[in-house]
Design a protein around this motif. Structure first.
Motif, short mmCIF file in Angstrom:
data_model
loop_
_atom_site.label_atom_id
_atom_site.label_comp_id
_atom_site.label_asym_id
_atom_site.label_seq_id
_atom_site.Cartn_x
_atom_site.Cartn_y
_atom_site.Cartn_z
N GLY A 84 -66.92 12.08 33.35
CA GLY A 84 -67.26 11.34 34.68
C GLY A 84 -66.98 10.25 34.70
O GLY A 84 -66.71 9.61 33.89
N SER A 85 -66.24 9.48 36.75
CA SER A 85 -66.32 8.04 36.70
C SER A 85 -67.32 7.11 35.84
O SER A 85 -66.71 6.18 35.82
N ASN A 86 -68.43 7.42 36.07
CA ASN A 86 -69.60 6.64 35.90
C ASN A 86 -69.89 6.83 34.09
O ASN A 86 -69.64 5.83 33.35
N TYR A 110 -73.37 1.33 45.06
CA TYR A 110 -73.74 2.06 44.81
C TYR A 110 -74.68 1.30 43.66
O TYR A 110 -74.34 0.94 42.41
N CYS A 154 -67.07 -0.78 45.47
CA CYS A 154 -67.21 0.67 45.86
C CYS A 154 -66.67 0.61 47.31
O CYS A 154 -66.87 0.34 47.77
N ASN A 158 -70.97 4.14 48.83
CA ASN A 158 -72.32 4.54 48.61
C ASN A 158 -73.15 3.84 48.82
O ASN A 158 -72.84 2.74 47.58
N ASP A 183 -63.89 1.46 42.93
CA ASP A 183 -64.39 3.31 42.59
C ASP A 183 -64.37 3.46 43.87
O ASP A 183 -64.82 3.34 45.63
N ALA A 185 -64.31 7.03 44.54
CA ALA A 185 -64.77 8.11 44.31
C ALA A 185 -64.92 9.35 45.95
O ALA A 185 -64.92 10.18 45.63
N TYR A 186 -64.49 8.35 46.41
CA TYR A 186 -65.07 8.55 48.18
C TYR A 186 -64.06 9.10 49.05
O TYR A 186 -63.76 9.14 50.92
N THR A 218 -63.05 10.64 40.58
CA THR A 218 -64.03 11.13 40.20
C THR A 218 -63.47 12.60 40.40
O THR A 218 -63.21 12.87 41.36
N SER A 220 -65.51 15.30 41.45
CA SER A 220 -67.19 14.88 41.42
C SER A 220 -67.25 15.32 43.33
O SER A 220 -68.22 16.01 42.94
N LYS A 221 -66.76 14.88 43.73
CA LYS A 221 -66.77 15.10 44.95
C LYS A 221 -65.33 16.06 46.06
O LYS A 221 -65.63 17.12 45.74
N ARG A 229 -68.11 17.61 35.05
CA ARG A 229 -68.05 15.80 34.75
C ARG A 229 -66.98 15.30 33.92
O ARG A 229 -66.20 15.87 32.82
N LEU A 230 -65.99 14.83 35.14
CA LEU A 230 -64.56 14.11 34.94
C LEU A 230 -64.60 13.90 36.01
O LEU A 230 -64.56 13.87 37.47
C1 LIG Z 1 -70.76 10.02 43.02
C2 LIG Z 1 -70.11 9.07 42.86
C3 LIG Z 1 -69.34 8.65 41.89
C4 LIG Z 1 -69.36 9.75 40.90
O1 LIG Z 1 -69.59 10.06 39.28
P1 LIG Z 1 -69.21 10.57 38.49
O2 LIG Z 1 -70.03 10.17 36.84
O3 LIG Z 1 -67.88 10.88 38.75
O4 LIG Z 1 -70.42 12.66 38.90
C5 LIG Z 1 -69.23 7.96 41.56
N1 LIG Z 1 -68.52 6.43 42.19
C6 LIG Z 1 -69.58 6.24 43.76
C7 LIG Z 1 -69.85 5.40 44.25
C8 LIG Z 1 -70.69 8.06 43.76
O5 LIG Z 1 -71.14 7.69 44.21
#
Ligand SMILES: *Cc1c(COP(=O)(O)O)cnc(C)c1O
Length: 361
Positions: A84-86, A110, A154, A158, A183, A185-186, A218, A220-221, A229-230
């Motif tokens: 995951g990007s986290n 975020y 970000c 988010n 970041d 993610a979107y 990520t 995830s989206k 979780r990648l």
């Molecule tokens: C959803 C989101 C992530 C995703 O995190 P993962 O760990 O990859 O699921 C990362 N950064 C932001 C700003 C998000 O909203």
């Protein structure tokens, strides 16, 4: 030293989580409303059977990194993959943050950026976004002049939804900060990326100067794989090495490496699904425009809004009673009364709009 299990952030009681209730329409976690392609799931199931799980996985995840790099026109040496990007953000903060170093963020944003920075005992410096929730370029340059180890930006942001203009990122890159971490993610929902701003040179190279860019992405989206979780970073090769050194060996298991490579073969379906979500978002924004709410523009797969004459928590509860779950943001700085709705399928978006119209009637 006291343990860092708690947090000073009221958005994160006991750590980060997005509460799930048993509802029919779940639009609170920015997940994909559609599952990944059936062909991908079939290929994955077959490949799992052929995986030698008694062996350790490729510690360097070279095949996956090469496949991810192809997406962005870079080699595996410029890609770092994680759970995951986290975890990418955590590794960046372990490697480059920590006591005596500061991390610049721009609120509201975020919550995990500040949270992970605090977990690594970095000092968090919070700048303010403007009325429209954009980062004011002058403030950004002024705060970055204090040379934070990292700036976490970000974009699209988010939970507010908009992408930062290129000029803001370039202003930050011209500062004495160590890194500007974008970041993204979107980003697949909003066009535009800062990947081309990631350089190859090590720190202090005369060809460079200023801060270095790292882009975080990520699965995830847009890739509809939140459960996998990648995530990954596009970064200078010496940074990729530092991130690997700051992480546990074999942190990326064999099944995930496999799933990531197979997912990347379905890029066309992912782009088509993303286009459907963007179309549904525009429909959702139009629907909201007809209701007594303020709506912010979105480059992401969610939309921020605030009821003009109603308490945000009451609206949230009214939606839950109609089996629609959105994200309540009342505890966030400057977002009192705001709610964030994830773009669902067209049918889910209509369910949400009908429920909201009833609640606000
Ligand atoms: C959803 C989101 C992530 C995703 O995190 P993962 O760990 O990859 O699921 C990362 N950064 C932001 C700003 C998000 O909203």
């Amino acid at each position: 030293m006291s343990p860092t299990t708690g947090t000073a952030d009221p958005r994160l009681p006991g750590g980060y989580h997005s509460p799930q209730l048993d509802v029919e329409v779940r639009l609170n976690a920015n997940e994909s409303p559609e599952p990944p392609p059936q062909a991908f799931l079939d290929e994955l199931a077959a490949a799992v059977r052929d995986t030698e799980l008694h062996r350790y996985a490729d510690r360097d995840a070279i095949a996956l990194r090469a496949a991810v790099g192809e997406l962005h026109g870079v080699g595996p040496e410029s890609i770092w993959v994680a759970n995951g990007s986290n975890e990418v953000l955590q590794a960046l903060l372990v490697a480059y943050g920590g006591p005596g170093r500061s991390v610049l963020i721009f609120e509201p944003t975020y919550a995990l950026h500040g949270h992970i920075a605090r977990l690594t005992r970095s000092e968090v410096v919070a700048g303010e976004r403007d009325e429209d929730f954009m980062v004011p370029p002058d403030d950004a340059s002024r705060l970055a002049a204090d040379a934070p180890a990292l700036v976490l930006l970000c974009s699209p942001n988010n939970p507010t939804g908009q992408r930062e203009p290129r000029a803001t990122i370039e202003a930050l890159l011209g500062s004495p900060a160590g890194f500007v971490v974008i970041d993204e993610a979107y980003a697949p929902f909003g066009g535009g990326t800062a990947v081309d701003l990631v350089r190859r040179e090590p720190a202090g190279d005369p060809a460079g100067g200023g801060a270095r860019a790292v882009v975080v992405r990520t699965f995830s989206k847009a890739w509809a794989l939140a459960g996998l979780r990648l995530g990954y970073a596009v970064a200078p090769p010496d940074v990729v090495e530092a991130l690997a050194a700051a992480s546990l060996p074999y942190h990326l298991d064999a099944l995930k490496q496999l799933a990531g490579q197979l997912a990347l073969r379905h890029r066309g379906e992912t782009e088509a699904r993303t286009a459907r979500i963007v179309a549904a978002r525009d429909h959702l924004v139009q629907g909201l425009a007809g209701l007594p709410v303020r709506v912010w523009p979105s480059d992401a797969n969610f939309v921020l809004f605030r009821a003009l004459e109603r308490d945000g928590h009451e609206v949230w509860e009214g939606l839950v009673r109609r089996s629609v779950l959105v994200r309540e943001l009342s505890a966030w700085p400057r977002l009192a009364g705001c709610l964030r709705v994830t773009v669902g399928t067209p049918a889910e978006c209509d369910r949400f709009l009908d429920a909201l119209a009833e609640v606000l009637a």
